[in-house]
Motif scaffolding. Structure first.
Motif, mmCIF file in Angstrom:
data_model
loop_
_atom_site.group_PDB
_atom_site.id
_atom_site.type_symbol
_atom_site.label_atom_id
_atom_site.label_comp_id
_atom_site.label_asym_id
_atom_site.label_seq_id
_atom_site.Cartn_x
_atom_site.Cartn_y
_atom_site.Cartn_z
ATOM 1 N N LEU A 197 0.831 -1.241 -0.033
ATOM 2 C CA LEU A 197 0.198 -0.028 0.132
ATOM 3 C C LEU A 197 0.962 1.529 -0.508
ATOM 4 C CD1 LEU A 197 -3.245 -1.027 2.668
ATOM 5 C CD2 LEU A 197 -2.368 -1.495 0.108
ATOM 6 N N ARG B 216 1.233 -7.964 0.968
ATOM 7 C CA ARG B 216 0.420 -9.404 0.662
ATOM 8 C C ARG B 216 0.686 -9.798 0.176
ATOM 9 N NH1 ARG B 216 -4.179 -10.045 3.616
ATOM 10 N NH2 ARG B 216 -5.322 -8.321 2.979
ATOM 11 N N HIS C 124 -0.392 -0.659 16.726
ATOM 12 C CA HIS C 124 -1.857 0.235 16.440
ATOM 13 C C HIS C 124 -2.628 -1.559 16.214
ATOM 14 C CE1 HIS C 124 -5.336 2.179 16.033
ATOM 15 N NE2 HIS C 124 -4.954 3.478 16.647
ATOM 16 N N SER C 125 -4.081 -1.666 16.682
ATOM 17 C CA SER C 125 -4.597 -1.984 16.194
ATOM 18 C C SER C 125 -5.186 -1.973 14.607
ATOM 19 C CB SER C 125 -6.067 -1.992 17.047
ATOM 20 O OG SER C 125 -7.198 -2.591 16.355
ATOM 21 N N GLY D 51 -1.752 -5.601 11.447
ATOM 22 C CA GLY D 51 -1.828 -6.914 10.650
ATOM 23 C C GLY D 51 -0.870 -7.448 11.719
ATOM 24 N N THR E 119 -2.462 -11.500 11.846
ATOM 25 C CA THR E 119 -2.178 -11.278 11.098
ATOM 26 C C THR E 119 -1.051 -12.474 9.941
ATOM 27 O OG1 THR E 119 -3.448 -9.864 9.651
ATOM 28 C CG2 THR E 119 -2.374 -11.485 7.597
ATOM 29 N N THR F 62 -8.486 -9.117 18.680
ATOM 30 C CA THR F 62 -7.245 -9.705 20.014
ATOM 31 C C THR F 62 -7.384 -9.081 21.595
ATOM 32 O OG1 THR F 62 -5.505 -10.413 18.033
ATOM 33 C CG2 THR F 62 -4.883 -10.342 20.555
HETATM 34 N N1 LIG Z 1 -2.665 -4.898 2.361
HETATM 35 C C1 LIG Z 1 -2.797 -5.031 3.782
HETATM 36 N N2 LIG Z 1 -3.177 -5.948 4.285
HETATM 37 C C2 LIG Z 1 -2.849 -6.803 5.027
HETATM 38 C C3 LIG Z 1 -1.696 -6.624 5.261
HETATM 39 N N3 LIG Z 1 -1.059 -7.132 7.216
HETATM 40 C C4 LIG Z 1 -2.558 -7.683 7.626
HETATM 41 N N4 LIG Z 1 -3.665 -7.142 6.392
HETATM 42 C C5 LIG Z 1 -4.393 -6.930 6.355
HETATM 43 O O1 LIG Z 1 -4.917 -5.765 7.598
HETATM 44 C C6 LIG Z 1 -6.260 -6.255 8.259
HETATM 45 C C7 LIG Z 1 -5.779 -6.598 10.262
HETATM 46 O O2 LIG Z 1 -4.758 -7.302 10.837
HETATM 47 P P1 LIG Z 1 -4.859 -8.173 11.870
HETATM 48 O O3 LIG Z 1 -3.760 -8.620 11.779
HETATM 49 O O4 LIG Z 1 -5.800 -7.964 12.575
HETATM 50 O O5 LIG Z 1 -4.433 -7.012 12.637
HETATM 51 P P2 LIG Z 1 -3.356 -6.725 14.342
HETATM 52 O O6 LIG Z 1 -4.883 -5.754 14.577
HETATM 53 O O7 LIG Z 1 -2.746 -5.583 13.861
HETATM 54 O O8 LIG Z 1 -3.647 -8.520 14.366
HETATM 55 C C8 LIG Z 1 -6.844 -7.422 8.414
HETATM 56 O O9 LIG Z 1 -7.549 -6.572 7.113
HETATM 57 C C9 LIG Z 1 -5.454 -7.968 7.660
HETATM 58 O O10 LIG Z 1 -6.223 -8.381 6.283
HETATM 59 C C10 LIG Z 1 -0.808 -6.495 4.591
HETATM 60 O O11 LIG Z 1 0.596 -6.561 3.670
HETATM 61 N N5 LIG Z 1 -1.593 -5.685 2.916
#
Ligand SMILES: Nc1nc2c(ncn2[C@@H]2O[C@H](COP(=O)(O)OP(=O)(O)O)[C@@H](O)[C@H]2O)c(=O)[nH]1
Ligand SMILES: [Mg+2]
Ligand SMILES: [Zn+2]
Length: 336
Positions: A162, A184, A210-211, A214, A217, A245
């Motif tokens: 991004l 991604r 921050h929330s 990723g 993921t 989480t």
């Molecule tokens: N475009 C993009 N989206 C990502 C990437 N990594 C995670 N996401 C998206 O970011 C959103 C938040 O991810 P999550 O793992 O829940 O974040 P957390 O709150 O930090 O645990 C999800 O919709 C993921 O699919 C990435 O490298 N690129």
């Protein structure tokens, strides 16, 4: 689990003379000699899931621990029903000495400390390059907490599909922090996990940020689903759709003998408890220059000896600038 020894070794050296002394053994040995060792994997409203040998045991704190809280990553001693069977509850009777402690204050005005994770070796500060936008002040605050708590920082920049990482890399260049950039596509083809994993071997790494950046993921990409299931928390981690989480959660990396700890998103990282001298300690090139500082120097005042130290060519001015930027984050409670 093999890290149980890390700091205990040093402690043994220090306490050995006592143990050999003529004090009766029972008075210096903790009670519950038959207790089992465990590691706290997650905490949910006073219920702690602990790994004991190869099973997970639900436990609560014994009253004798008083106000002392056991947190994720803690090594604890457990008694009672250790079968791990449904509807059983063991008791935590001891929290072993911690090798590191990642803490945050809920708010700088609120001196109540929240311990986030114990015994982690490394703090992976995760930031998205976009969506959400990077928040350098939050990153700085996480770094200060890492240095204060005795954890080595690692910068993980996600979502490079991004936006490019150039600006952040420039901002953090002088701090010499190891970093990984992921996208991604790299998440999908496994490269992201491989690259991050190189930094995780044999260590306990807590992921903060921050929330939405990723973290989960990435942790999911790092820990195979069957292993996540052995901790009994697969649903919490892989629940359908977007999940949030709610508690820190430790997950094993079998092959490399390390652990990753996913944490809930933080909007701010309160630092009211931070000791500047411990932060300086993470700057070995600048630390000797503080010898000429006035007592209790903030290292950001006219009499600070670091300016002269740098002018004399002992250290890179960019390092001093970065140190001061980090120390300044203690003064205002902002997430960005
Ligand atoms: N475009 C993009 N989206 C990502 C990437 N990594 C995670 N996401 C998206 O970011 C959103 C938040 O991810 P999550 O793992 O829940 O974040 P957390 O709150 O930090 O645990 C999800 O919709 C993921 O699919 C990435 O490298 N690129
Ligand atoms: Mg998450
Ligand atoms: Zn100073």
């Amino acid at each position: 689990m093999r890290r149980y020894g890390k700091h205990t070794d040093e402690d043994d050296i220090r306490t050995r003379p006592n143990r050999k002394g003529n004090r009766p053994r029972t008075s210096i040995r903790p009670k519950h000699e038959d207790a089992a060792e465990g590691m706290v994997l997650t905490v949910d409203r006073g219920r702690l899931t602990c790994l004991v040998e190869d099973r997970t045991v639900l436990a609560m704190k014994a009253r004798e621990l008083g106000r002392k809280a056991a947190v994720v990553g803690d090594r604890v001693a457990l008694v009672g029903d250790l079968s791990g069977k449904k509807d059983t509850l063991a008791r935590i009777v001891r929290i072993e000495e911690r090798s590191s402690l990642l803490r945050r204050t809920a708010d700088d005005d609120d001196p109540y400390e929240r311990v986030v994770v114990a015994n982690a070796d490394q703090l992976a500060v995760v930031t998205a390059l976009a969506d959400p936008e990077p928040r350098p002040r939050l990153i700085d605050r996480c770094l200060v907490a890492a240095y204060d708590g005795g954890l080595e920082p690692l910068l993980v920049m996600t979502k490079s599909d991004l936006a490019p990482p150039d600006k952040l890399l420039e901002l953090y260049g002088a701090l010499d922090i190891p970093y990984v950039v992921t996208s991604r596509d790299e998440l999908e083809n496994g490269d992201a996990a491989d690259r991050v994993r190189e930094h995780l071997d044999g260590r306990i790494t807590a992921f903060v940020g921050h929330s939405g950046v990723g973290k989960t993921t990435l942790v999911n990409a790092l820990v195979p689903e069957d292993l996540r299931r052995t901790t009994g928390h697969v649903n919490a981690v892989t629940g359908r759709g977007r999940h949030t989480t709610t508690s820190a959660l430790a997950l094993p990396l079998t092959v490399t003998d390390g652990w990753v700890i996913d944490t809930p998103g933080v909007r701010s990282f309160g630092l009211a408890h931070i000791d500047p001298s411990r932060v300086i300690h993470a700057f070995p090139d600048l630390e000797p220059g503080t010898e000429g500082c006035p007592r209790a120097c903030s290292h950001d005042e006219p009499d600070c000896a670091l300016d002269a130290w740098v002018e004399e060519g002992h250290a890179d001015p960019a390092r001093l600038y970065s140190l001061r930027r980090l120390l300044a984050t203690r003064e205002r409670n902002e997430g960005d």
